[in-house]
Design an enzyme around this catalytic site. Structure first.
Site, PDB file in Angstrom:
ATOM      1  N   LYS A 162      -2.956   5.847  -3.947  1.00 45.52           N
ATOM      2  CA  LYS A 162      -4.018   6.787  -3.601  1.00 45.52           C
ATOM      3  C   LYS A 162      -3.811   8.119  -4.316  1.00 45.52           C
ATOM      4  O   LYS A 162      -2.673   8.548  -4.532  1.00 45.52           O
ATOM      5  CB  LYS A 162      -4.050   7.027  -2.084  1.00 45.52           C
ATOM      6  CG  LYS A 162      -4.098   5.762  -1.250  1.00 45.52           C
ATOM      7  CD  LYS A 162      -4.062   6.081   0.240  1.00 45.52           C
ATOM      8  CE  LYS A 162      -3.700   4.856   1.055  1.00 45.52           C
ATOM      9  NZ  LYS A 162      -2.276   4.491   0.956  1.00 45.52           N
TER      10      LYS A 162
ATOM     11  N   HIS B 124      -7.721   9.667  -1.346  1.00 50.08           N
ATOM     12  CA  HIS B 124      -6.987   9.663  -0.085  1.00 50.08           C
ATOM     13  C   HIS B 124      -7.769  10.310   1.065  1.00 50.08           C
ATOM     14  O   HIS B 124      -7.741   9.817   2.200  1.00 50.08           O
ATOM     15  CB  HIS B 124      -5.639  10.368  -0.264  1.00 50.08           C
ATOM     16  CG  HIS B 124      -4.581   9.896   0.664  1.00 50.08           C
ATOM     17  ND1 HIS B 124      -3.251   9.866   0.346  1.00 50.08           N
ATOM     18  CD2 HIS B 124      -4.650   9.428   1.930  1.00 50.08           C
ATOM     19  CE1 HIS B 124      -2.548   9.391   1.368  1.00 50.08           C
ATOM     20  NE2 HIS B 124      -3.386   9.124   2.346  1.00 50.08           N
TER      21      HIS B 124
ATOM     22  N   ASP C  79       0.837  -1.202   0.000  1.00 51.94           N
ATOM     23  CA  ASP C  79       0.000   0.000   0.000  1.00 51.94           C
ATOM     24  C   ASP C  79       0.870   1.249   0.000  1.00 51.94           C
ATOM     25  O   ASP C  79       1.665   1.464   0.918  1.00 51.94           O
ATOM     26  CB  ASP C  79      -0.889  -0.011   1.244  1.00 51.94           C
ATOM     27  CG  ASP C  79      -1.776   1.220   1.321  1.00 51.94           C
ATOM     28  OD1 ASP C  79      -2.951   1.129   0.930  1.00 51.94           O
ATOM     29  OD2 ASP C  79      -1.293   2.285   1.783  1.00 51.94           O
TER      30      ASP C  79
ATOM     31  N   TYR D  25       3.037  10.011  -0.619  1.00 51.77           N
ATOM     32  CA  TYR D  25       4.127   9.403   0.144  1.00 51.77           C
ATOM     33  C   TYR D  25       5.482   9.632  -0.530  1.00 51.77           C
ATOM     34  O   TYR D  25       6.521   9.511   0.112  1.00 51.77           O
ATOM     35  CB  TYR D  25       3.924   7.903   0.313  1.00 51.77           C
ATOM     36  CG  TYR D  25       2.707   7.481   1.086  1.00 51.77           C
ATOM     37  CD1 TYR D  25       1.918   8.402   1.767  1.00 51.77           C
ATOM     38  CD2 TYR D  25       2.328   6.142   1.132  1.00 51.77           C
ATOM     39  CE1 TYR D  25       0.786   8.006   2.462  1.00 51.77           C
ATOM     40  CE2 TYR D  25       1.194   5.732   1.831  1.00 51.77           C
ATOM     41  CZ  TYR D  25       0.430   6.666   2.488  1.00 51.77           C
ATOM     42  OH  TYR D  25      -0.686   6.262   3.162  1.00 51.77           O
TER      43      TYR D  25
END
Length: 279
Positions: free
Chosen positions: A77, A110, A47, A52
C-alpha cells in the site's frame, strides 16, 4: 497437507486467495519467520504496506520460501505522505525495491486523506502502474462509498478491492452494498476486531462450541461465507495454522443470522473521513 484456499475473481479477471496473512504491526525482523510460517501453512496471499516498515522482511521471506512467484499474491500500500501523481510513482518503485519484486499483485491507496485531497491524482498514477503491468490489480483501502464514487466519476479504472476494517461488530453493510454493483471486493482487515470483544462475545462462543472450533475460526468462517477477502494476523505458528483451517466448517442460516445481529458500528480504528496522518 495444507488446506486448499478458495479463490475470488476480481473485476479485472485476476484471481486471489480468499484468505491471506496480514503483517501490520509485525516488525521487519519478525516478518521473515512469520511469513515463512504462513507459507508453510499454505497461505499464498501476503498483505503488507510501506508504512508497516516490513516490506524488506516480507521480501526476504518470499525469496527464501522456494514458492514460485506465480503462486504468490503480494499486496502492498501507498502511504499518505506519498500521495500525488509523481510521488506515488516514486513510492511504488521504492516498495518494489524493498520487496525485491518486479511486480505486485495488488497495490492499494492506504487512506483517502481528505485534508490532502490528492487521491484522484494518486489514482491516475496507479492507473499508469496498472497499465504498465507492474501491479496486476489496483485498489483502495479505508475508502468510504463517496470516495469510491468520486474515483468512478473522475478516472477510468474501477478499483478491484476496498480493504477496510470489517468484522461482526462493524459489518460495513452500506459500503458493501455500494461496492457490489461495480464488483469491487471488500477485504477485511482487523477481521477479528483486533482480537477484542468479538472473540469473547457469547453468541460467537456458543457457535464455536457447537462446531468444536475456536471463536476466531468461527469469525473467519463467517467472513469466508460473506464473500470477503480476509487477512488475519498472528505471529504464533499454531494460530497461523488454525486461522487457515476454516474451510471444512459450514455455518447454518440461523448462526449467520445471529452473527448479523451483532453489528453495532463498533469501529476500533480511525474513521476515513477524519484520518489525515501524513497529509
Amino acid at each position: 497437507m495444507p488446506p486448499a484456499v478458495p479463490t475470488i475473481t476480481l473485476n479485472n479477471g485476476v484471481t486471489v486467495p480468499q484468505l491471506g496473512f496480514g503483517v501490520w504491526q509485525v516488525p521487519d525482523d519478525e516478518a521473515v519467520p512469520a511469513v515463512a510460517a504462513t507459507l508453510e501453512a499454505g497461505y499464498r496471499l501476503i498483505d503488507t504496506a510501506a508504512v508497516y516498515g516490513n516490506e524488506v522482511g516480507v521480501g526476504k521471506a518470499l525469496a527464501a520460501s522456494g514458492v514460485p512467484r506465480e503462486e504468490l499474491f503480494v499486496t502492498t500500500k501507498l502511504w499518505n505522505a506519498d500521495q500525488g501523481f509523481d510521488s506515488a510513482l516514486r513510492a511504488f518503485d521504492a516498495s518494489l525495491g524493498r520487496l525485491g519484486l518486479e511486480y505486485v499483485d495488488l497495490y492499494l491507496i492506504h487512506w483517502p486523506v481528505p485534508a490532502k485531497d490528492a487521491y484522484v491524482d494518486t489514482w491516475r498514477a496507479f492507473e499508469r502502474i496498472y497499465a504498465e503491468g507492474r501491479a496486476r490489480a489496483i485498489g483502495v483501502s479505508n475508502f468510504e462509498p463517496h470516495h469510491v464514487e468520486r474515483l468512478l466519476a473522475e478516472t477510468g479504472v474501477v478499483p478491484a478491492v476496498d480493504q477496510v476494517e470489517l468484522h461482526p461488530y462493524l459489518q460495513q453493510r452500506r459500503l458493501r452494498e455500494a461496492l457490489a454493483p461495480h464488483q469491487v471486493v471488500a477485504e477485511a482487515y482487523s477481521p477479528l476486531s483486533s482480537g477484542g470483544d468479538v472473540l469473547t462475545d457469547p453468541v460467537i462462543g456458543a457457535i464455536a462450541r457447537a462446531h468444536g472450533r475456536s471463536p476466531a475460526q468461527v469469525v473467519l468462517r463467517w467472513h469466508v461465507e460473506q464473500g470477503h477477502l480476509v487477512i488475519p494476523k498472528s505471529v504464533t505458528p499454531e494460530r497461523i495454522r488454525a486461522n487457515i483451517d476454516v474451510f471444512d466448517i459450514e455455518l447454518t442460516e440461523d448462526e449467520l443470522g445471529q452473527i448479523a445481529g451483532l453489528d453495532r458500528a463498533g469501529r476500533v480504528g480511525a474513521h476515513p473521513d477524519t484520518f489525515n496522518l501524513g497529509a
